[in-house]
Design a protein around this motif. Structure first.
Motif, PDB file in Angstrom:
ATOM      1  N   THR A  32      -5.204 -46.045  43.910  1.00  0.00           N
ATOM      2  CA  THR A  32      -5.050 -44.667  43.432  1.00  0.00           C
ATOM      3  C   THR A  32      -3.975 -43.905  44.183  1.00  0.00           C
ATOM      4  O   THR A  32      -3.682 -42.757  43.835  1.00  0.00           O
ATOM      5  N   ASP A  33      -3.382 -44.506  45.207  1.00  0.00           N
ATOM      6  CA  ASP A  33      -2.195 -43.934  45.841  1.00  0.00           C
ATOM      7  C   ASP A  33      -0.906 -44.395  45.157  1.00  0.00           C
ATOM      8  O   ASP A  33       0.165 -43.856  45.427  1.00  0.00           O
ATOM      9  N   ARG A  34      -1.012 -45.425  44.297  1.00  0.00           N
ATOM     10  CA  ARG A  34       0.178 -45.892  43.569  1.00  0.00           C
ATOM     11  C   ARG A  34       0.592 -44.849  42.536  1.00  0.00           C
ATOM     12  O   ARG A  34      -0.245 -44.126  41.988  1.00  0.00           O
ATOM     13  N   ARG A  35       1.877 -44.809  42.262  1.00  0.00           N
ATOM     14  CA  ARG A  35       2.408 -43.809  41.346  1.00  0.00           C
ATOM     15  C   ARG A  35       1.789 -43.915  39.951  1.00  0.00           C
ATOM     16  O   ARG A  35       1.522 -42.908  39.299  1.00  0.00           O
ATOM     17  N   CYS A  36       1.504 -45.140  39.508  1.00  0.00           N
ATOM     18  CA  CYS A  36       0.983 -45.334  38.154  1.00  0.00           C
ATOM     19  C   CYS A  36      -0.453 -44.822  37.998  1.00  0.00           C
ATOM     20  O   CYS A  36      -0.872 -44.448  36.900  1.00  0.00           O
ATOM     21  N   LEU A  37      -1.233 -44.800  39.089  1.00  0.00           N
ATOM     22  CA  LEU A  37      -2.635 -44.391  39.003  1.00  0.00           C
ATOM     23  C   LEU A  37      -2.937 -43.070  39.689  1.00  0.00           C
ATOM     24  O   LEU A  37      -4.043 -42.535  39.540  1.00  0.00           O
ATOM     25  N   LYS A  38      -1.978 -42.539  40.429  1.00  0.00           N
ATOM     26  CA  LYS A  38      -2.247 -41.342  41.220  1.00  0.00           C
ATOM     27  C   LYS A  38      -2.692 -40.174  40.340  1.00  0.00           C
ATOM     28  O   LYS A  38      -3.593 -39.417  40.708  1.00  0.00           O
ATOM     29  N   LYS A  39      -2.081 -40.049  39.158  1.00  0.00           N
ATOM     30  CA  LYS A  39      -2.457 -38.949  38.280  1.00  0.00           C
ATOM     31  C   LYS A  39      -3.723 -39.246  37.479  1.00  0.00           C
ATOM     32  O   LYS A  39      -4.201 -38.391  36.728  1.00  0.00           O
ATOM     33  N   HIS A  40      -4.271 -40.470  37.632  1.00  0.00           N
ATOM     34  CA  HIS A  40      -5.493 -40.842  36.909  1.00  0.00           C
ATOM     35  C   HIS A  40      -6.676 -41.032  37.853  1.00  0.00           C
ATOM     36  O   HIS A  40      -7.645 -41.714  37.516  1.00  0.00           O
ATOM     37  N   ARG A  41      -6.619 -40.417  39.041  1.00  0.00           N
ATOM     38  CA  ARG A  41      -7.720 -40.541  39.999  1.00  0.00           C
ATOM     39  C   ARG A  41      -9.044 -40.065  39.403  1.00  0.00           C
ATOM     40  O   ARG A  41     -10.101 -40.631  39.662  1.00  0.00           O
ATOM     41  N   TYR A  42      -8.955 -38.999  38.634  1.00  0.00           N
ATOM     42  CA  TYR A  42     -10.148 -38.413  38.016  1.00  0.00           C
ATOM     43  C   TYR A  42     -10.894 -39.462  37.199  1.00  0.00           C
ATOM     44  O   TYR A  42     -12.108 -39.642  37.347  1.00  0.00           O
ATOM     45  N   PHE A  43     -10.168 -40.186  36.350  1.00  0.00           N
ATOM     46  CA  PHE A  43     -10.816 -41.163  35.470  1.00  0.00           C
ATOM     47  C   PHE A  43     -11.226 -42.424  36.240  1.00  0.00           C
ATOM     48  O   PHE A  43     -12.190 -43.094  35.860  1.00  0.00           O
ATOM     49  N   CYS A  44     -10.531 -42.742  37.315  1.00  0.00           N
ATOM     50  CA  CYS A  44     -10.967 -43.848  38.173  1.00  0.00           C
ATOM     51  C   CYS A  44     -12.332 -43.536  38.788  1.00  0.00           C
ATOM     52  O   CYS A  44     -13.206 -44.403  38.868  1.00  0.00           O
ATOM     53  N   TYR A  45     -12.505 -42.284  39.205  1.00  0.00           N
ATOM     54  CA  TYR A  45     -13.796 -41.860  39.758  1.00  0.00           C
ATOM     55  C   TYR A  45     -14.895 -41.956  38.697  1.00  0.00           C
ATOM     56  O   TYR A  45     -15.988 -42.471  38.960  1.00  0.00           O
ATOM     57  N   LEU A  46     -14.612 -41.473  37.485  1.00  0.00           N
ATOM     58  CA  LEU A  46     -15.594 -41.539  36.393  1.00  0.00           C
ATOM     59  C   LEU A  46     -16.003 -42.980  36.107  1.00  0.00           C
ATOM     60  O   LEU A  46     -17.193 -43.284  35.925  1.00  0.00           O
ATOM     61  N   PHE A  47     -15.032 -43.853  36.059  1.00  0.00           N
ATOM     62  CA  PHE A  47     -15.298 -45.257  35.758  1.00  0.00           C
ATOM     63  C   PHE A  47     -16.185 -45.888  36.823  1.00  0.00           C
ATOM     64  O   PHE A  47     -17.144 -46.602  36.508  1.00  0.00           O
ATOM     65  N   ALA A  48     -15.894 -45.607  38.096  1.00  0.00           N
ATOM     66  CA  ALA A  48     -16.667 -46.196  39.197  1.00  0.00           C
ATOM     67  C   ALA A  48     -18.114 -45.723  39.175  1.00  0.00           C
ATOM     68  O   ALA A  48     -19.047 -46.519  39.324  1.00  0.00           O
ATOM     69  N   VAL A  49     -18.337 -44.417  38.975  1.00  0.00           N
ATOM     70  CA  VAL A  49     -19.705 -43.885  38.928  1.00  0.00           C
ATOM     71  C   VAL A  49     -20.461 -44.460  37.732  1.00  0.00           C
ATOM     72  O   VAL A  49     -21.630 -44.854  37.850  1.00  0.00           O
TER      73      VAL A  49
END
Length: 491
Positions: A315-332
Motif C-alpha cells: 500500500t506504499d506503492r504508487r499503484c495501490l497508495k490511493k486504494h488503501r481504503y479498499f485494501c482495508y475493506l477487503f482485509a476486514v
C-alpha cells in the motif's frame, strides 16, 4: 541553550529514516510486550477455568478486561501529549509488570480481574497508542511500511511466546508463567527510552505564526487573536509551543469520515476479539492436543507478520497508495468470512489453513488502521485520533468474549459465537464500502451542479462568509459545497 536545542530538533517534515528506524524498533518491542502478551493470555484460559472451576463466560472476563483496559488509549495520548511519550511508556511498563506479578498470587477470578485485567491493561494503554503515534511523526513517504514493521511485533511475539508460555505453564504452573511474563514486560521501560521526541513545523506553530502564514481560516483568526490577547496561558508560551492545533485538538470527532470509521471500528473490534480468546479452547474441544493448539496461535502470529509487512509495503506503492481504503475493506471482510467457516473446521489439518488466512488478513488491516486514521485527520492530530480509535475498541473487547462465552454455555457449541463474529466484521467492511459509494455519488451530483468549473470563478455565500472556487473541484471544495448547494444553484 535550551532554545537553540529546540530549534535544532525542529524538522520541516518527517525525516523518513534516521532515528525513525529506532522508533520503529521501539514500537515493534512495545507491540510484542502488549498485544502479543495479551493474545497469549488465551493460553491460560483452560488453566484458569480448571483451577477456579468457573464457566466460559466468567473466565472470559479476564481477557475482556485486559483488552478493554489496553484500549483506553486517550489516557496514553494525554500523558504523551502533555508530559512526554518516554515517561508514559516507562510508567506503563512498570504498571503492566506489577499487574502480572500480582496475578501470579491470585486466589480468585476477581483477583485476576483487578490485577491482570485492570492494572496490566492500564499499563499497556499507556504504552500502545503513544508508541504507534511516534512512528507517524517520523515517517511520511514510507509510513505504511514503517507501520507494517512496527505492528508485526504482535505477530512475531505471538509466534514465539505462544509455545514458550505453554512450556512455562507445564514447567512452572500458570502462576510461575505469569511471574516470568511480569519480568519480561519490564522491557517496555527500555522501549520508552528509545522514543526521542521530534518537533515538526506543522504541529509546533505559535498562534502569531499561524495567523501570519495562513494556517488558520479567516473566520477563526479573530477568535484566536482574542484568545491570544486575553489568555495568560497563551501569553506565556510553554517550552513546547501551545498551538492552534492543540486548541482544536478534538475537532476531528465531528468529521463525517472519522465518524463512519469509528462506527465501523466498533463492529470490527467486536468480531475479531473472541477469536483470539476461543481459538485454543475450540481446538481442544475438537480433539487437538495442547501443543498443537498452541502451535495454531504461533502460526496465526507468524502469518500476521507477513500480513503486516506485505500489506504495508504494497500500500506504499504508487499503484495501490490511493486504494488503501479498499485494501482495508477487503482485509476486514476476508477475516469475517474466515470466522463464518471456522465451525466446520474440526481437525488440526483444517485449522492450520484457517490460522494462515485469518492471521494474514488480521495483520493486513491492523497495519492500515493508523494509516487510514492519519489520512482522515492528518499527522498533527494523529496521537489524539489514534487514542480515540483504539479507545473505541475497548467496549467491544470488553463485551464480546463474555457474550461469546455465554453463547457457548447456552448452546453447547462454538458455532453461534463464531458466526456472530463473522457477520460483525463483514458488516464493518460493508458499512465503509457504502459510505464511500455514497460520498462518490454525492460528489458526482455536486460537480454536475457546478457545471464546467475549469475556467470559471464563482462566489457564493454561507451566512456572512463568502467562498470562491476556481478550476477543478477538489475534495475539500466539495465538502464546502455540501453546506449550501441550494444557495449556489440559485445563482
Amino acid at each position: 541553550m535550551a532554545m537553540a536545542s529546540s530549534r535544532r530538533a525542529r524538522h520541516t517534515g518527517p525525516p523518513d529514516g534516521g532515528w525513525g528506524w529506532m522508533i520503529v524498533a521501539g514500537c515493534f518491542l512495545v507491540t510484542i510486550c502488549t498485544r502479543a502478551v495479551t493474545r497469549c493470555i488465551s493460553i491460560f484460559f483452560v488453566e484458569f477455568q480448571a483451577y477456579f472451576g468457573q464457566d466460559y463466560a466468567r473466565t472470559a472476563w479476564i481477557h475482556s478486561i485486559v483488552d478493554c483496559a489496553t484500549m483506553l488509549s486517550p489516557l496514553g495520548s494525554l500523558i504523551s501529549n502533555h508530559v512526554s511519550c518516554q515517561v508514559g511508556i516507562m510508567l506503563g511498563g512498570l504498571l503492566a509488570s506489577t499487574g502480572l506479578i500480582l496475578s501470579s498470587f491470585a486466589t480468585s477470578l476477581e483477583h485476576l480481574y483487578l490485577s491482570l485485567g485492570v492494572l496490566t491493561g492500564l499499563g499497556f494503554a499507556l504504552c500502545y497508542s503513544p508508541a504507534i503515534a511516534m512512528v507517524g511523526k517520523y515517517f511520511n513517504k514510507r509510513k505504511a511500511l514503517a507501520y507494517g514493521i512496527a505492528m508485526s511485533g504482535s505477530g512475531i511475539g505471538t509466534f514465539i511466546l505462544a509455545p514458550v508460555v505453554q512450556l512455562l505453564i507445564e514447567q512452572f504452573s500458570w502462576q510461575g508463567a505469569l511471574l516470568i511474563l511480569g519480568g519480561f514486560v519490564l522491557n517496555l521501560c527500555v522501549c520508552g527510552a528509545l522514543m526521542r521526541p521530534i518537533s515538526l513545523k506543522e504541529d509546533c506553530k505559535t498562534a502569531p505564526e499561524f495567523l501570519e502564514q495562513g494556517y488558520v481560516p479567516e473566520t477563526e483568526k479573530q477568535d484566536l487573536k482574542r484568545m491570544f490577547i486575553c489568555s495568560p496561558l497563551i501569553k506565556l508560551w510553554p517550552h513546547e509551543c501551545l498551538c492552534y492545533c492543540s486548541w482544536k485538538e478534538y475537532d476531528f470527532l465531528l468529521m463525517p469520515g472519522f465518524m463512519v470509521l469509528a462506527v465501523s471500528v466498533l463492529f470490527m473490534a467486536y468480531g475479531c476479539s473472541p477469536l483470539f480468546v476461543y481459538l485454543v479452547p475450540y481446538a481442544l474441544s475438537v480433539g487437538v492436543s495442547h501443543h498443537q493448539a498452541a502451535f495454531l496461535m504461533s502460526i496465526l502470529g507468524v502469518i500476521d507478520i507477513i500480513g503486516n509487512i506485505t500489506f504495508g509495503w504494497l500500500t506504499d506503492r504508487r499503484c495501490l497508495k490511493k486504494h488503501r481504503y479498499f485494501c482495508y475493506l477487503f482485509a476486514v471482510g476476508m477475516d469475517g468470512l474466515c470466522c463464518l467457516f471456522l465451525p466446520i473446521l474440526q481437525s488440526f489439518p483444517l485449522l492450520v489453513p484457517f490460522s494462515f488466512t485469518f492471521g494474514y488478513f488480521d495483520g493486513a488491516y491492523v497495519t492500515l488502521i493508523p494509516v487510514m486514521t492519519a489520512d482522515v485527520v492528518g499527522t498533527s492530530l494523529l496521537s489524539s485520533a489514534l487514542g480515540v480509535v483504539y479507545f473505541l475498541h475497548a467496549i467491544p473487547y470488553l463485551v464480546s468474549p463474555p457474550v461469546a462465552g455465554w453463547l457457548v454455555d447456552t448452546t453447547g457449541s462454538y458455532t453461534a459465537s463464531f458466526l456472530l463474529c463473522g457477520f460483525s466484521m463483514i458488516f464493518s467492511s460493508a458499512l465503509l464500502c457504502f459510505a464511500r459509494l455514497a460520498k462518490k455519488i454525492k460528489r458526482t451530483h455536486l460537480q454536475s451542479l457546478t457545471g464546467n468549473t475549469a475556467l470559471k470563478e464563482h462566489i457564493w455565500t454561507n451566512g456572512a462568509i463568502a467562498y470562491s472556487v476556481t478550476a477543478e473541484l477538489d475534495q475539500k471544495d466539495v465538502e464546502f459545497l455540501a453546506v449550501d448547494t441550494n444557495s449556489f444553484s440559485n445563482r
